[in-house]
Motif scaffolding. Sequence first.
Motif, PDB file in Angstrom:
ATOM      1  N   ARG A   1     -42.145 -22.565  20.257  1.00 62.24           N
ATOM      2  CA  ARG A   1     -41.293 -23.748  20.182  1.00 62.24           C
ATOM      3  C   ARG A   1     -39.942 -23.446  20.827  1.00 62.24           C
ATOM      4  O   ARG A   1     -39.471 -22.299  20.832  1.00 62.24           O
ATOM      5  N   GLU A   2     -39.340 -24.473  21.366  1.00 62.82           N
ATOM      6  CA  GLU A   2     -38.047 -24.321  22.023  1.00 62.82           C
ATOM      7  C   GLU A   2     -36.954 -24.115  20.981  1.00 62.82           C
ATOM      8  O   GLU A   2     -36.959 -24.738  19.922  1.00 62.82           O
ATOM      9  N   ILE A   3     -36.010 -23.236  21.283  1.00 60.90           N
ATOM     10  CA  ILE A   3     -34.865 -22.998  20.413  1.00 60.90           C
ATOM     11  C   ILE A   3     -33.569 -23.229  21.188  1.00 60.90           C
ATOM     12  O   ILE A   3     -33.546 -23.182  22.421  1.00 60.90           O
ATOM     13  N   ALA A   4     -32.500 -23.484  20.445  1.00 58.68           N
ATOM     14  CA  ALA A   4     -31.192 -23.695  21.060  1.00 58.68           C
ATOM     15  C   ALA A   4     -30.107 -23.296  20.070  1.00 58.68           C
ATOM     16  O   ALA A   4     -30.331 -23.302  18.856  1.00 58.68           O
ATOM     17  N   VAL A   5     -28.941 -22.954  20.586  1.00 57.33           N
ATOM     18  CA  VAL A   5     -27.819 -22.594  19.734  1.00 57.33           C
ATOM     19  C   VAL A   5     -27.362 -23.803  18.934  1.00 57.33           C
ATOM     20  O   VAL A   5     -27.634 -24.955  19.292  1.00 57.33           O
ATOM     21  N   ALA A   6     -26.683 -23.543  17.824  1.00 57.51           N
ATOM     22  CA  ALA A   6     -26.195 -24.619  16.964  1.00 57.51           C
ATOM     23  C   ALA A   6     -24.999 -25.316  17.606  1.00 57.51           C
ATOM     24  O   ALA A   6     -24.286 -24.739  18.431  1.00 57.51           O
ATOM     25  N   ARG A   7     -24.784 -26.550  17.232  1.00 62.15           N
ATOM     26  CA  ARG A   7     -23.556 -27.228  17.634  1.00 62.15           C
ATOM     27  C   ARG A   7     -22.368 -26.489  17.038  1.00 62.15           C
ATOM     28  O   ARG A   7     -22.427 -25.980  15.916  1.00 62.15           O
ATOM     29  N   GLU A   8     -21.285 -26.429  17.775  1.00 59.58           N
ATOM     30  CA  GLU A   8     -20.120 -25.693  17.293  1.00 59.58           C
ATOM     31  C   GLU A   8     -19.571 -26.340  16.026  1.00 59.58           C
ATOM     32  O   GLU A   8     -19.421 -27.553  15.942  1.00 59.58           O
ATOM     33  N   ARG A   9     -19.285 -25.487  15.035  1.00 59.53           N
ATOM     34  CA  ARG A   9     -18.828 -25.980  13.739  1.00 59.53           C
ATOM     35  C   ARG A   9     -17.443 -25.448  13.400  1.00 59.53           C
ATOM     36  O   ARG A   9     -17.089 -25.310  12.243  1.00 59.53           O
ATOM     37  N   ILE A  10     -16.657 -25.135  14.422  1.00 55.35           N
ATOM     38  CA  ILE A  10     -15.313 -24.612  14.177  1.00 55.35           C
ATOM     39  C   ILE A  10     -14.507 -25.658  13.417  1.00 55.35           C
ATOM     40  O   ILE A  10     -14.349 -26.795  13.859  1.00 55.35           O
ATOM     41  N   GLY A  11     -13.987 -25.284  12.265  1.00 52.91           N
ATOM     42  CA  GLY A  11     -13.124 -26.151  11.491  1.00 52.91           C
ATOM     43  C   GLY A  11     -13.843 -27.203  10.674  1.00 52.91           C
ATOM     44  O   GLY A  11     -13.203 -28.004  10.001  1.00 52.91           O
ATOM     45  N   THR A  12     -15.176 -27.245  10.707  1.00 60.61           N
ATOM     46  CA  THR A  12     -15.898 -28.287   9.979  1.00 60.61           C
ATOM     47  C   THR A  12     -16.752 -27.738   8.843  1.00 60.61           C
ATOM     48  O   THR A  12     -16.922 -28.383   7.843  1.00 60.61           O
ATOM     49  N   GLU A  13     -17.306 -26.568   9.001  1.00 58.46           N
ATOM     50  CA  GLU A  13     -18.159 -25.982   7.981  1.00 58.46           C
ATOM     51  C   GLU A  13     -17.908 -24.485   7.905  1.00 58.46           C
ATOM     52  O   GLU A  13     -17.313 -23.898   8.796  1.00 58.46           O
ATOM     53  N   HIS A  14     -18.381 -23.873   6.834  1.00 57.94           N
ATOM     54  CA  HIS A  14     -18.309 -22.423   6.755  1.00 57.94           C
ATOM     55  C   HIS A  14     -19.238 -21.837   7.817  1.00 57.94           C
ATOM     56  O   HIS A  14     -20.447 -22.086   7.785  1.00 57.94           O
ATOM     57  N   PRO A  15     -18.713 -21.072   8.760  1.00 56.67           N
ATOM     58  CA  PRO A  15     -19.582 -20.524   9.811  1.00 56.67           C
ATOM     59  C   PRO A  15     -20.551 -19.493   9.265  1.00 56.67           C
ATOM     60  O   PRO A  15     -20.273 -18.787   8.288  1.00 56.67           O
ATOM     61  N   LEU A  16     -21.695 -19.424   9.902  1.00 59.24           N
ATOM     62  CA  LEU A  16     -22.696 -18.409   9.608  1.00 59.24           C
ATOM     63  C   LEU A  16     -22.484 -17.254  10.579  1.00 59.24           C
ATOM     64  O   LEU A  16     -22.513 -17.457  11.799  1.00 59.24           O
ATOM     65  N   VAL A  17     -22.275 -16.058  10.048  1.00 54.80           N
ATOM     66  CA  VAL A  17     -21.939 -14.889  10.862  1.00 54.80           C
ATOM     67  C   VAL A  17     -23.072 -13.885  10.784  1.00 54.80           C
ATOM     68  O   VAL A  17     -23.439 -13.431   9.696  1.00 54.80           O
ATOM     69  N   ALA A  18     -23.648 -13.528  11.913  1.00 59.98           N
ATOM     70  CA  ALA A  18     -24.683 -12.496  11.950  1.00 59.98           C
ATOM     71  C   ALA A  18     -24.023 -11.128  11.910  1.00 59.98           C
ATOM     72  O   ALA A  18     -22.998 -10.892  12.555  1.00 59.98           O
ATOM     73  N   GLY A  19     -24.635 -10.228  11.150  1.00 59.11           N
ATOM     74  CA  GLY A  19     -24.109  -8.872  11.051  1.00 59.11           C
ATOM     75  C   GLY A  19     -25.222  -7.898  10.733  1.00 59.11           C
ATOM     76  O   GLY A  19     -26.331  -8.293  10.366  1.00 59.11           O
ATOM     77  N   SER A  20     -24.934  -6.620  10.859  1.00 60.88           N
ATOM     78  CA  SER A  20     -25.954  -5.603  10.644  1.00 60.88           C
ATOM     79  C   SER A  20     -26.043  -5.232   9.171  1.00 60.88           C
ATOM     80  O   SER A  20     -25.167  -5.553   8.371  1.00 60.88           O
ATOM     81  N   ARG A  21     -27.114  -4.517   8.828  1.00 57.12           N
ATOM     82  CA  ARG A  21     -27.288  -4.029   7.470  1.00 57.12           C
ATOM     83  C   ARG A  21     -26.197  -3.026   7.111  1.00 57.12           C
ATOM     84  O   ARG A  21     -25.828  -2.885   5.950  1.00 57.12           O
ATOM     85  N   SER A  22     -25.688  -2.321   8.130  1.00 59.64           N
ATOM     86  CA  SER A  22     -24.632  -1.332   7.894  1.00 59.64           C
ATOM     87  C   SER A  22     -23.259  -1.913   8.192  1.00 59.64           C
ATOM     88  O   SER A  22     -22.338  -1.221   8.584  1.00 59.64           O
ATOM     89  N   PHE A  23     -23.131  -3.201   8.037  1.00 63.27           N
ATOM     90  CA  PHE A  23     -21.879  -3.952   8.238  1.00 63.27           C
ATOM     91  C   PHE A  23     -20.754  -3.302   7.444  1.00 63.27           C
ATOM     92  O   PHE A  23     -20.913  -3.013   6.285  1.00 63.27           O
ATOM     93  N   GLY A  24     -19.593  -3.077   8.050  1.00 63.39           N
ATOM     94  CA  GLY A  24     -18.535  -2.492   7.247  1.00 63.39           C
ATOM     95  C   GLY A  24     -17.384  -1.890   8.022  1.00 63.39           C
ATOM     96  O   GLY A  24     -16.515  -1.269   7.415  1.00 63.39           O
ATOM     97  N   ALA A  25     -17.363  -2.036   9.345  1.00 62.56           N
ATOM     98  CA  ALA A  25     -16.242  -1.517  10.101  1.00 62.56           C
ATOM     99  C   ALA A  25     -14.959  -2.210   9.656  1.00 62.56           C
ATOM    100  O   ALA A  25     -14.933  -3.427   9.465  1.00 62.56           O
ATOM    101  N   GLU A  26     -13.901  -1.440   9.482  1.00 61.80           N
ATOM    102  CA  GLU A  26     -12.665  -1.981   8.935  1.00 61.80           C
ATOM    103  C   GLU A  26     -12.104  -3.103   9.803  1.00 61.80           C
ATOM    104  O   GLU A  26     -11.661  -4.139   9.290  1.00 61.80           O
TER     105      GLU A  26
END
Length: 277
Positions: A153-178
Amino acid sequence: MHAPPKDAALTALMHEVSTLADQAGHAILELYETRFTVTEKADHSPLTEADLAAHRILSQGLADIDPDWPVLSEEGQGVPFERRRQWRTYWLIDPLDGTREFVKRSGEFTVNVALIHDHEPVLGVVWCPVLGRLYAGHRDGVALRRDAGQPAREIAVARERIGTEHPLVAGSRSFGAERLKVALERLGPHELVSMGSSLKLCLVAEGAADIYPRLGPTSEWDTAAAHAVVRAAGGRVTDLHGQELRYNARESLLNPEFLVCAGNPAGWLRRLGLPQA
């Protein structure tokens, strides 16, 4: 050395590469549940028999597809810049991206295959053998996701939600750099979506995350395949100055720190307090 094909021929090539990535994935899975040996490379990253088995399958298979296009692999012998700088078109592969996830048996590792032309990823295939999930895209077509037993199935990036919703942030399992923690504090309320390997870029490509800021080291084979998918899905992969990542443009194969997002990265970079000028 000829240039990549266009349009339908590039789509056919993408499907051929997807089949090859699946073969490499089968070899990885044969070792996944065994007592495999883990060694350490010079950069202290782990190496397993599965990395090497996938490397052999991909290297031979890609040479069979087009012997004129060289292969640059994480698990191959180093190629001096004086030689590879002459390459206009070549394959850039990570036979097993996320070896740490493989060792932990989290399932979040991928086979990454990208075709690079004039420093840009023009085709990319990301195959996750445990999930049975494929992401693929190229410059003349759309981005696709295919799950085991399901049609693509075709996929596409989400519409930009700057200032409208809590953004979803992708990160690694070892997330933690200061620095990243500080940047996300500036961003404000957000939801972190943890994922291993190049699947983080694919989360943005399919609209399951808004951004993926990477403030830490990566190599070009870590990002190239998923970068092509993100571009085909309408997104961007840029450095912290808003310039698209380029490949094989300098001696080092390390990427600059980067941001994956939909549309213009400037707004996200401002919110994160990351450099743009």
